[in-house]
Scaffold this motif. Sequence first.
Motif, PDB file in Angstrom:
ATOM      1  N   LEU A  99       6.049   6.669   8.716  1.00 48.93           N
ATOM      2  CA  LEU A  99       5.276   5.091   8.468  1.00 48.93           C
ATOM      3  C   LEU A  99       6.581   4.081   8.117  1.00 48.93           C
ATOM      4  O   LEU A  99       5.645   3.401   6.402  1.00 48.93           O
ATOM      5  N   PRO A 100       7.215   3.962   7.996  1.00 47.88           N
ATOM      6  CA  PRO A 100       8.451   3.188   7.719  1.00 47.88           C
ATOM      7  C   PRO A 100       7.575   1.493   7.540  1.00 47.88           C
ATOM      8  O   PRO A 100       6.703   1.253   8.298  1.00 47.88           O
ATOM      9  N   GLY A 101       7.445   1.491   6.848  1.00 42.74           N
ATOM     10  CA  GLY A 101       7.349   0.470   6.075  1.00 42.74           C
ATOM     11  C   GLY A 101       6.617   0.140   5.612  1.00 42.74           C
ATOM     12  O   GLY A 101       5.893  -1.249   4.803  1.00 42.74           O
ATOM     13  N   TYR A 102       5.392   0.799   5.587  1.00 38.62           N
ATOM     14  CA  TYR A 102       3.957   0.908   4.696  1.00 38.62           C
ATOM     15  C   TYR A 102       4.204   1.532   3.258  1.00 38.62           C
ATOM     16  O   TYR A 102       5.365   2.097   3.266  1.00 38.62           O
ATOM     17  N   ARG A 103       3.377   1.245   1.984  1.00 34.93           N
ATOM     18  CA  ARG A 103       3.813   1.955   0.979  1.00 34.93           C
ATOM     19  C   ARG A 103       2.628   3.385   0.643  1.00 34.93           C
ATOM     20  O   ARG A 103       1.735   2.877   0.701  1.00 34.93           O
ATOM     21  N   VAL A 104       3.701   4.070   0.160  1.00 34.54           N
ATOM     22  CA  VAL A 104       2.714   5.227   0.133  1.00 34.54           C
ATOM     23  C   VAL A 104       2.217   5.229  -1.229  1.00 34.54           C
ATOM     24  O   VAL A 104       3.377   5.524  -2.202  1.00 34.54           O
ATOM     25  N   GLU A 105       1.156   5.652  -2.201  1.00 38.32           N
ATOM     26  CA  GLU A 105       1.120   5.885  -3.021  1.00 38.32           C
ATOM     27  C   GLU A 105       0.095   7.124  -3.577  1.00 38.32           C
ATOM     28  O   GLU A 105      -1.191   7.563  -2.696  1.00 38.32           O
ATOM     29  N   ILE A 106       0.935   7.511  -4.911  1.00 36.65           N
ATOM     30  CA  ILE A 106      -0.778   8.474  -5.499  1.00 36.65           C
ATOM     31  C   ILE A 106      -0.968   8.103  -6.468  1.00 36.65           C
ATOM     32  O   ILE A 106      -0.903   7.960  -7.248  1.00 36.65           O
ATOM     33  N   ILE A 107      -2.394   7.682  -6.271  1.00 34.68           N
ATOM     34  CA  ILE A 107      -3.171   7.544  -6.911  1.00 34.68           C
ATOM     35  C   ILE A 107      -4.789   8.418  -7.314  1.00 34.68           C
ATOM     36  O   ILE A 107      -5.484   8.355  -6.707  1.00 34.68           O
ATOM     37  N   GLY A 108      -5.054   8.610  -8.892  1.00 36.61           N
ATOM     38  CA  GLY A 108      -5.913  10.173  -8.799  1.00 36.61           C
ATOM     39  C   GLY A 108      -6.053  10.981  -8.354  1.00 36.61           C
ATOM     40  O   GLY A 108      -6.930  11.427  -7.757  1.00 36.61           O
ATOM     41  N   GLY A 109      -5.030  11.809  -7.807  1.00 35.35           N
ATOM     42  CA  GLY A 109      -4.590  12.736  -7.023  1.00 35.35           C
ATOM     43  C   GLY A 109      -4.979  12.396  -5.196  1.00 35.35           C
ATOM     44  O   GLY A 109      -5.321  12.854  -4.913  1.00 35.35           O
ATOM     45  N   THR A 110      -5.192  10.998  -5.070  1.00 32.01           N
ATOM     46  CA  THR A 110      -5.232  10.716  -3.425  1.00 32.01           C
ATOM     47  C   THR A 110      -4.343   9.972  -3.081  1.00 32.01           C
ATOM     48  O   THR A 110      -3.605   8.779  -3.639  1.00 32.01           O
ATOM     49  N   VAL A 111      -3.344  10.144  -1.626  1.00 31.03           N
ATOM     50  CA  VAL A 111      -2.605   9.803  -1.351  1.00 31.03           C
ATOM     51  C   VAL A 111      -3.120   8.419  -0.623  1.00 31.03           C
ATOM     52  O   VAL A 111      -4.118   8.307   0.231  1.00 31.03           O
ATOM     53  N   THR A 112      -2.422   7.475  -1.389  1.00 31.43           N
ATOM     54  CA  THR A 112      -3.071   6.032  -0.028  1.00 31.43           C
ATOM     55  C   THR A 112      -2.212   5.763   0.245  1.00 31.43           C
ATOM     56  O   THR A 112      -1.084   4.776   0.480  1.00 31.43           O
TER      57      THR A 112
END
Length: 202
Positions: A27-40
């Motif tokens: 998903l180029p351009g999307y921001r992927v993060e891990i918060i509280g053990g959940t991928v967002t």
Amino acid sequence: MSAAVEHPRGTEPESLLDAANRLMDLLPGYRVEIIGGTVTVAPVRDGHHADALTTVMVPFLSAGLGDGETEVLQGIGLWLPSGPEDYVIPDLAIVDADLDEHLIENNCYDPACFRLVLEVTSGNYQNDLRNKVTAYAQAKIPVYVIVDRKHGRVHVLTEPLPGGYDRHEVYAPGQEAPLPASIGAELSLDVDEIVRAGRPKR
């Protein structure tokens, strides 16, 4: 948006960090993060988001932030203490100039070198107003600023506690949002100017 991580039977489960990095590739351009053990996954930012971000950077740079002791940076990874693979990518951060000495993993840096983080809300604004409040407070980020485009306000959160921030001030257009001198300079944000920059120009 949260993403479930599936793996074929009989294989070693993919780590959250590997899953997040795979999603970034997909998903180029999307921001992927891990918060509280959940991928967002945050949507691609629109032009008004970028305009608000540019507008809010001007007073930081005009105040001399980025000219020695600090740097003003966009989209830099911040490693979170809330989980073994948790990290976020704030829209904007004011960090200590010796940032390179604080690299932890996955292009993310120790929260100890962050003086301020700032988010400009998008369609997933609840994440910035809820989950990230807790995440940044747990990371002991001294100042968290939210440009709330949906409600036309600027939030300034200070004095982090384990579950949130002790002080949460909300400023509306026509007001100035003062920031603590601990960020490296004394300045206030013009709420009307920032909110107008983030609003569609129809």
